[in-house]
Design a protein around this motif. Sequence first.
Motif, mmCIF file in Angstrom:
data_model
loop_
_atom_site.group_PDB
_atom_site.id
_atom_site.type_symbol
_atom_site.label_atom_id
_atom_site.label_comp_id
_atom_site.label_asym_id
_atom_site.label_seq_id
_atom_site.Cartn_x
_atom_site.Cartn_y
_atom_site.Cartn_z
ATOM 1 N N PRO A 141 -1.076 10.756 22.103
ATOM 2 C CA PRO A 141 0.171 10.856 21.332
ATOM 3 C C PRO A 141 0.840 9.489 21.223
ATOM 4 O O PRO A 141 0.944 8.753 22.201
ATOM 5 C CB PRO A 141 1.023 11.832 22.157
ATOM 6 N N ARG A 142 1.250 9.139 20.007
ATOM 7 C CA ARG A 142 1.810 7.819 19.771
ATOM 8 C C ARG A 142 3.207 7.930 19.214
ATOM 9 O O ARG A 142 3.555 8.876 18.525
ATOM 10 C CB ARG A 142 0.936 7.044 18.765
ATOM 11 N N ARG A 143 3.984 6.897 19.451
ATOM 12 C CA ARG A 143 5.261 6.776 18.789
ATOM 13 C C ARG A 143 5.039 6.347 17.340
ATOM 14 O O ARG A 143 3.929 6.051 16.939
ATOM 15 C CB ARG A 143 6.148 5.748 19.511
ATOM 16 N N LYS A 144 6.110 6.251 16.604
ATOM 17 C CA LYS A 144 6.027 5.868 15.214
ATOM 18 C C LYS A 144 5.280 4.538 15.075
ATOM 19 O O LYS A 144 5.485 3.616 15.845
ATOM 20 C CB LYS A 144 7.442 5.716 14.629
ATOM 21 N N ALA A 145 4.400 4.459 14.039
ATOM 22 C CA ALA A 145 3.600 3.256 13.832
ATOM 23 C C ALA A 145 4.499 2.053 13.613
ATOM 24 O O ALA A 145 5.622 2.171 13.130
ATOM 25 C CB ALA A 145 2.669 3.440 12.612
ATOM 26 N N GLY A 146 3.969 0.881 13.954
ATOM 27 C CA GLY A 146 4.748 -0.368 13.864
ATOM 28 C C GLY A 146 5.206 -0.672 12.456
ATOM 29 O O GLY A 146 4.783 -0.056 11.485
ATOM 30 N N GLU A 199 -4.435 -1.289 15.860
ATOM 31 C CA GLU A 199 -3.081 -0.814 15.564
ATOM 32 C C GLU A 199 -2.778 -0.909 14.067
ATOM 33 O O GLU A 199 -2.106 -0.045 13.501
ATOM 34 C CB GLU A 199 -2.049 -1.613 16.368
ATOM 35 N N ARG A 200 -3.266 -1.953 13.437
ATOM 36 C CA ARG A 200 -3.046 -2.109 12.001
ATOM 37 C C ARG A 200 -3.743 -0.982 11.232
ATOM 38 O O ARG A 200 -3.191 -0.431 10.265
ATOM 39 C CB ARG A 200 -3.590 -3.467 11.563
ATOM 40 N N ILE A 201 -4.948 -0.643 11.637
ATOM 41 C CA ILE A 201 -5.667 0.458 11.004
ATOM 42 C C ILE A 201 -4.883 1.757 11.155
ATOM 43 O O ILE A 201 -4.737 2.537 10.200
ATOM 44 C CB ILE A 201 -7.084 0.578 11.607
ATOM 45 N N LEU A 202 -4.353 2.006 12.329
ATOM 46 C CA LEU A 202 -3.578 3.223 12.556
ATOM 47 C C LEU A 202 -2.292 3.220 11.738
ATOM 48 O O LEU A 202 -1.835 4.281 11.285
ATOM 49 C CB LEU A 202 -3.278 3.382 14.039
ATOM 50 N N ALA A 203 -1.701 2.049 11.511
ATOM 51 C CA ALA A 203 -0.504 1.977 10.679
ATOM 52 C C ALA A 203 -0.833 2.329 9.227
ATOM 53 O O ALA A 203 -0.068 3.047 8.561
ATOM 54 C CB ALA A 203 0.113 0.581 10.772
ATOM 55 N N PHE A 204 -1.977 1.854 8.727
ATOM 56 C CA PHE A 204 -2.403 2.245 7.379
ATOM 57 C C PHE A 204 -2.700 3.743 7.325
ATOM 58 O O PHE A 204 -2.360 4.420 6.346
ATOM 59 C CB PHE A 204 -3.647 1.456 6.961
ATOM 60 N N HIS A 205 -3.320 4.252 8.360
ATOM 61 C CA HIS A 205 -3.636 5.683 8.395
ATOM 62 C C HIS A 205 -2.367 6.519 8.350
ATOM 63 O O HIS A 205 -2.327 7.586 7.712
ATOM 64 C CB HIS A 205 -4.450 6.004 9.652
ATOM 65 N N ALA A 206 -1.325 6.051 9.005
ATOM 66 C CA ALA A 206 -0.056 6.775 8.992
ATOM 67 C C ALA A 206 0.526 6.857 7.585
ATOM 68 O O ALA A 206 1.286 7.793 7.272
ATOM 69 C CB ALA A 206 0.941 6.097 9.935
ATOM 70 N N LEU A 207 0.174 5.921 6.724
ATOM 71 C CA LEU A 207 0.621 5.954 5.330
ATOM 72 C C LEU A 207 -0.206 6.905 4.472
ATOM 73 O O LEU A 207 0.201 7.249 3.368
ATOM 74 C CB LEU A 207 0.554 4.550 4.719
ATOM 75 N N VAL A 265 0.840 -1.200 0.000
ATOM 76 C CA VAL A 265 0.000 0.000 0.000
ATOM 77 C C VAL A 265 0.879 1.256 0.000
ATOM 78 O O VAL A 265 0.607 2.233 -0.709
ATOM 79 C CB VAL A 265 -0.961 -0.015 1.204
ATOM 80 N N LYS A 266 1.946 1.234 0.764
ATOM 81 C CA LYS A 266 2.871 2.380 0.791
ATOM 82 C C LYS A 266 3.447 2.645 -0.593
ATOM 83 O O LYS A 266 3.517 3.804 -1.044
ATOM 84 C CB LYS A 266 4.002 2.146 1.787
ATOM 85 N N SER A 267 3.844 1.592 -1.291
ATOM 86 C CA SER A 267 4.407 1.757 -2.632
ATOM 87 C C SER A 267 3.380 2.366 -3.593
ATOM 88 O O SER A 267 3.715 3.242 -4.409
ATOM 89 C CB SER A 267 4.894 0.413 -3.167
ATOM 90 N N LEU A 268 2.137 1.913 -3.499
ATOM 91 C CA LEU A 268 1.091 2.447 -4.361
ATOM 92 C C LEU A 268 0.842 3.926 -4.073
ATOM 93 O O LEU A 268 0.744 4.752 -4.991
ATOM 94 C CB LEU A 268 -0.197 1.651 -4.163
ATOM 95 N N ILE A 269 0.736 4.275 -2.801
ATOM 96 C CA ILE A 269 0.492 5.670 -2.427
ATOM 97 C C ILE A 269 1.658 6.551 -2.858
ATOM 98 O O ILE A 269 1.464 7.653 -3.400
ATOM 99 C CB ILE A 269 0.235 5.777 -0.916
ATOM 100 N N ASP A 270 2.878 6.091 -2.629
ATOM 101 C CA ASP A 270 4.052 6.878 -3.014
ATOM 102 C C ASP A 270 4.065 7.136 -4.512
ATOM 103 O O ASP A 270 4.395 8.242 -4.971
ATOM 104 C CB ASP A 270 5.335 6.149 -2.610
ATOM 105 N N ASP A 271 3.690 6.113 -5.295
ATOM 106 C CA ASP A 271 3.710 6.263 -6.747
ATOM 107 C C ASP A 271 2.690 7.294 -7.216
ATOM 108 O O ASP A 271 3.021 8.218 -7.975
ATOM 109 C CB ASP A 271 3.426 4.916 -7.414
#
Length: 360
Positions: free
Chosen positions: A352-357, A310-318, A216-222
């Motif tokens: 406040p959270r640290r960097k996503a997993g 947590e997984r949802i929040l990791a996607f949101h961070a992207l 997903v990160k690669s797709l968004i970055d592109d």
Amino acid sequence: MLSHAIRFGIWALVHGNRAALQDPDEPYDASFARNRALILEAESLGYDSTLVAQHTINPHDERLDQLEAWTASAALAALTSRIEIITAIKPYLYHPVVLAKMALQIEEISGGRFAINLVNAWNRPELERAGIGFAEHDERYAYGEEWLSVVRRLLAGERVTHAGRHFNVQEYELRPTSRFRARPRIYVGGESAPARQLVADQGDVWFINGQPLDDVKSLIDDVSGRPRSGAPLRFGLSAFVVARETDAEAEEAHRHLLELAAKDAPLKAIQTANTDPKVVMMQTMAKSPRVGTNGGTAAGLVGSYDRVAERILAFHALGIETFMLQFQPFEREMRRFAAEVMPRVRARQATPRRKAGGHG
């Protein structure tokens, strides 16, 4: 990247069960009555959006019922009060002038809660048997790009003259336009090279099929790196959820759904034969066992309530804003998600959270 608040949506059950058709806990039902009750309940539970996929015949088994997307969406617009209604459209099925007029009418009925989701079709018989014809993959996207360029301007209230390869529109203007915003929102699906360019050029939100974080990160970055006019592109993700108190319970429930889905193998073989092999969604789906459509459980929303949050929040961070979710049995699991996962996501967002997993 600009971060928008997390939004949760549900897939309407336009062709019944999302994971397995032969489930004793969820008898097949694609009726309007069920979808009306489902979406009204989703709205009351706090879901923000619903996606009504468009098929004229059932893509899994033509003998099964199939909800008609646009007439159903008009009715849902009148019955609901808050939830966003996104209706898919395959451009070959409607002339852009007719579709734009329908969309603006539902925008009026809904009070500014309507959106279209452009998809360029993958189910060959749906178009071939109607005599429309099923063009080659990139040609379908070229048609869709021109189609959307006309629809987009009409939705915005422009007086449109367009002389193109597929459409010749002269001095066309639709009224009323939206009284609530500049125009209805445009979602675009598809992950091929032409789809990515189309969404960068004309979409407001890109719907990505469920898959791991790194993909997903690669797709968004592109796509987010491509030249674009207007507001920044926003992102949505499809995902099938299996959430329980513990990871072990969730994995067991997932295994049960996989066993049920295996009973549909003969139908899946027919669906595969009817599908354009160039469709990236189907290539992605074939990579590993999963349940659900449009990537399903490949997004990894399988586990304890805390893990899924947590997984949802990791996607949101992207950059993912809208999560378009599937469940089975749908109503029961939709309620569970609203009661157990949504509050965990909101609570973590407020802290406040640290960097996503790590991605995976």
